[in-house]
Design a protein around this motif. Structure first.
Motif, mmCIF file in Angstrom:
data_model
loop_
_atom_site.group_PDB
_atom_site.id
_atom_site.type_symbol
_atom_site.label_atom_id
_atom_site.label_comp_id
_atom_site.label_asym_id
_atom_site.label_seq_id
_atom_site.Cartn_x
_atom_site.Cartn_y
_atom_site.Cartn_z
ATOM 1 N N ILE A 59 0.839 -1.210 0.000
ATOM 2 C CA ILE A 59 0.000 0.000 0.000
ATOM 3 C C ILE A 59 0.872 1.257 0.000
ATOM 4 N N ALA A 60 1.917 1.256 0.800
ATOM 5 C CA ALA A 60 2.842 2.411 0.907
ATOM 6 C C ALA A 60 2.049 3.711 1.069
ATOM 7 N N CYS A 61 2.278 4.700 0.223
ATOM 8 C CA CYS A 61 1.532 5.971 0.325
ATOM 9 C C CYS A 61 0.340 5.969 -0.622
ATOM 10 N N ASP A 62 0.059 4.813 -1.225
ATOM 11 C CA ASP A 62 -1.039 4.675 -2.186
ATOM 12 C C ASP A 62 -0.995 5.760 -3.272
ATOM 13 N N HIS A 63 0.209 6.142 -3.619
ATOM 14 C CA HIS A 63 0.393 7.190 -4.626
ATOM 15 C C HIS A 63 -0.180 6.771 -5.991
ATOM 16 N N TYR A 64 -0.241 5.458 -6.226
ATOM 17 C CA TYR A 64 -0.785 4.964 -7.504
ATOM 18 C C TYR A 64 -2.214 5.468 -7.695
ATOM 19 N N HIS A 65 -2.943 5.611 -6.568
ATOM 20 C CA HIS A 65 -4.314 6.119 -6.662
ATOM 21 C C HIS A 65 -4.415 7.600 -6.307
ATOM 22 N N LEU A 66 -3.484 8.086 -5.494
ATOM 23 C CA LEU A 66 -3.603 9.469 -4.989
ATOM 24 C C LEU A 66 -2.686 10.445 -5.729
ATOM 25 N N GLU A 68 -2.887 12.444 -8.220
ATOM 26 C CA GLU A 68 -3.312 13.811 -8.603
ATOM 27 C C GLU A 68 -3.223 14.750 -7.408
ATOM 28 N N GLN A 69 -3.678 14.216 -6.282
ATOM 29 C CA GLN A 69 -3.587 14.986 -5.042
ATOM 30 C C GLN A 69 -2.112 15.221 -4.669
ATOM 31 N N ASP A 70 -1.247 14.255 -4.933
ATOM 32 C CA ASP A 70 0.179 14.425 -4.610
ATOM 33 C C ASP A 70 0.836 15.482 -5.505
ATOM 34 N N ILE A 71 0.363 15.587 -6.731
ATOM 35 C CA ILE A 71 0.908 16.663 -7.586
ATOM 36 C C ILE A 71 0.509 18.030 -7.014
ATOM 37 N N GLN A 72 -0.674 18.114 -6.477
ATOM 38 C CA GLN A 72 -1.080 19.391 -5.862
ATOM 39 C C GLN A 72 -0.207 19.697 -4.639
ATOM 40 N N LEU A 73 0.173 18.664 -3.925
ATOM 41 C CA LEU A 73 1.073 18.833 -2.775
ATOM 42 C C LEU A 73 2.439 19.362 -3.236
ATOM 43 N N LYS A 112 0.638 15.381 -16.556
ATOM 44 C CA LYS A 112 0.078 16.323 -15.588
ATOM 45 C C LYS A 112 1.201 17.137 -14.923
ATOM 46 N N LEU A 113 2.319 16.487 -14.627
ATOM 47 C CA LEU A 113 3.451 17.215 -14.027
ATOM 48 C C LEU A 113 3.914 18.323 -14.972
ATOM 49 N N LYS A 114 4.009 17.991 -16.247
ATOM 50 C CA LYS A 114 4.429 19.012 -17.221
ATOM 51 C C LYS A 114 3.364 20.105 -17.341
ATOM 52 N N ALA A 115 2.106 19.686 -17.363
ATOM 53 C CA ALA A 115 1.021 20.677 -17.480
ATOM 54 C C ALA A 115 1.054 21.647 -16.301
ATOM 55 N N GLU A 116 1.545 21.190 -15.172
ATOM 56 C CA GLU A 116 1.645 22.047 -13.982
ATOM 57 C C GLU A 116 2.921 22.877 -13.989
ATOM 58 N N GLY A 117 3.698 22.751 -15.055
ATOM 59 C CA GLY A 117 4.884 23.601 -15.199
ATOM 60 C C GLY A 117 6.104 23.103 -14.446
ATOM 61 N N LEU A 118 6.076 21.837 -14.030
ATOM 62 C CA LEU A 118 7.223 21.314 -13.271
ATOM 63 C C LEU A 118 8.304 20.751 -14.207
ATOM 64 N N ARG A 429 -2.005 13.440 4.171
ATOM 65 C CA ARG A 429 -0.708 14.121 4.098
ATOM 66 C C ARG A 429 -0.816 15.447 4.831
ATOM 67 N N THR A 430 0.187 15.762 5.675
ATOM 68 C CA THR A 430 0.226 17.052 6.372
ATOM 69 C C THR A 430 1.629 17.639 6.218
ATOM 70 N N ILE A 431 1.711 18.812 5.665
ATOM 71 C CA ILE A 431 3.026 19.443 5.465
ATOM 72 C C ILE A 431 3.649 19.732 6.826
#
Ligand code: FCB
Length: 447
Positions: A59-66, A68-73, A112-118, A429-431
């Motif tokens: 499961i780890a951080c379940d980034h495979y499913h999350l 989009e939210q991680d890109i916002q982070l 999506k990463l590129k679309a966000e300018g990263l 996730r909490t910064i």
């Protein structure tokens, strides 16, 4: 406590990029989704006694499913760049054919990463070898280097448009020596003669993939990522000085010298020939082809004393030093020294610090994580990079390890390296305070 660079630092100019880094096995989870094959780390985790708490990457951080939210982070942190790795067992089946579902995941993510300018840095191999290749000998087999070439061909053909920088391997030292010589990482083999042979095949795989990546992705940069520590001798005694030299040779020079000069360190021939791998004619030319950048991961330093059996042994510093939660000495000055020394020893390509960070015993209290030690660590190490640049080292970027807490290999989930705290029960996730300190430093730049 904040992260502060001198106002005239080159690191604050638009040419220097700041990022955060992760690796596939450490964050993705979804171990069985979409035909992903088992990797050596899945097998290692399932073997009792290998990983703390028998933790695994299911499961780890379940980034495979999350994701989009991680890109916002990532965006929220205010960084310019993101470094991730691709999981070989997700994108290729046993016959070497593409697994479309796995490719789709990364295509969506990269787009999506590129679309966000990263700016996007991708590592092809961050330790998750498909288990079926390990069953045929893994990195002890030369054939694996040719299989890596096919994998690199597939991935760079598919994703050339969205990746700015490709690294073939992350930390060949850890993959080969921890995995095949010391047995503390997957696949858990520990024969003295295995580690260096595995390392040679990894370096060969790097060289075999280079021309293919250049052909498929002519607009991207291509390089490799090495981990390096600064080694010190425990005393002025000749034996301890020798122990330190050997340690430094085996950990650092063994990996950088073949890449930069097409040879393994000469010292080994005379003092420790057991550490020299079998090399076929032409291999060193393949390994030492030019690269566009060198990625360096730095965490700590080590102190060495002579030992009659093993030639060197690790000892504690004689000074009063501070350690992180994983027991690694905090030594920012060693970082500057390492960078300046490498710059004096070699004609290096531009350098990116592809990982640097601290494990802290973080706790969430009233919704906040006050990781004061990590803030100090980042401040100290960023200033260490600044001093190296001032001394003439060509460093173009810095990635903090890591975007978020994740699976820390043999330590399982017990060690937290994130700028963001992950609650593994809720996946919230909490910064952390360090994430906000990094963000504040980045946002204060004049762009
Ligand atoms: C490095 C690894 C990375 C992470 C850090 C703490 O050796 O490349 O995946 O685990 O250590």
């Amino acid at each position: 406590m904040s992260i502060t660079l001198p106002s005239n630092s080159k690191m604050l100019t638009p040419d220097f990029i700041f990022g955060v880094a992760t690796a596939a096995f450490q964050i993705e989870g979804a171990a069985k989704a979409d035909n992903r094959l088992p990797s050596i780390w899945d097998t290692f985790c399932a073997t009792p006694g290998k990983v703390k708490g028998m933790d695994n990457g299911d499961i780890a951080c379940d980034h495979y499913h999350l994701w989009e939210q991680d890109i916002q982070l990532i965006k929220e942190l205010g960084v310019d760049a993101y470094r991730l790795s691709i999981a070989w067992p997700r994108v290729m089946n046993e016959q070497g054919e593409a697994n479309q579902a796995g490719l789709d995941f990364y295509r969506n993510l990269l787009k999506k990463l590129k679309a966000e300018g990263l700016t996007v840095f991708v590592t092809l191999y961050h330790w998750d070898l498909p288990q079926h290749l390990e069953d045929k000998g893994g990195w002890l087999s030369r054939e694996t280097a040719y299989r890596f070439q096919q994998y690199a061909d597939l991935v760079t053909t598919e994703f050339a448009d969205w990746v700015d920088s490709w690294a073939t391997f992350n930390e060949p030292f850890c993959a080969a020596i921890l995995g095949y010589e010391l047995g503390i990482h997957a696949p858990g083999l520990n024969k003295p003669e295995y580690g260096r042979q595995a390392a040679h095949h990894i370096l060969l795989a790097h060289g075999l993939a280079l021309p293919i990546i250049r052909k498929n992705a002519p607009h991207s940069k291509v390089g490799i990522v090495l981990n390096m520590n600064r080694s010190y001798a425990a005393s002025e005694k000749v034996e301890d000085q020798f122990a330190c030299l050997l340690r430094e040779t085996l950990d650092n020079q063994f990996f950088i010298e073949p890449l930069m000069k097409g040879q393994y360190p000469q010292l080994l021939k005379t003092v420790a020939p057991q550490y020299l791998p079998t090399v076929l004619p032409g291999d060193m030319e393949i390994i030492s082809q030019p690269i566009d950048f060198l990625g360096l991961n730095f965490y700590t330093c080590n102190h060495n004393a002579y030992d009659a059996d093993s030639l060197f042994k690790n000892v504690q510093s004689s000074q009063n030093v501070e350690f992180t939660d994983i027991g690694w000495e905090i030594a920012p000055q060693a970082f500057t020294e390492l960078l300046v020394t490498l710059h004096q020893q070699y004609e290096l390509p531009p350098i990116y610090i592809t990982e640097n960070g601290a494990a802290c015993d973080d706790h969430i209290i009233a919704g906040e994580i006050n990781d004061e030690q990590r803030v100090r660590y980042l401040d100290g190490h960023l200033n260490a990079v600044h001093r190296a640049i001032d001394a003439g080292v060509d460093i173009r970027g810095y990635f903090a390890w890591s975007l978020m807490d994740n699976f820390e290999w043999a330590e399982g989930y017990s060690k937290r390296f994130g700028l963001t705290y992950v609650d593994y029960h809720t996946q919230q996730r909490t910064i952390k305070r360090s994430g906000y300190a990094y963000q504040a430093m980045l946002n204060a730049r004049i762009r």
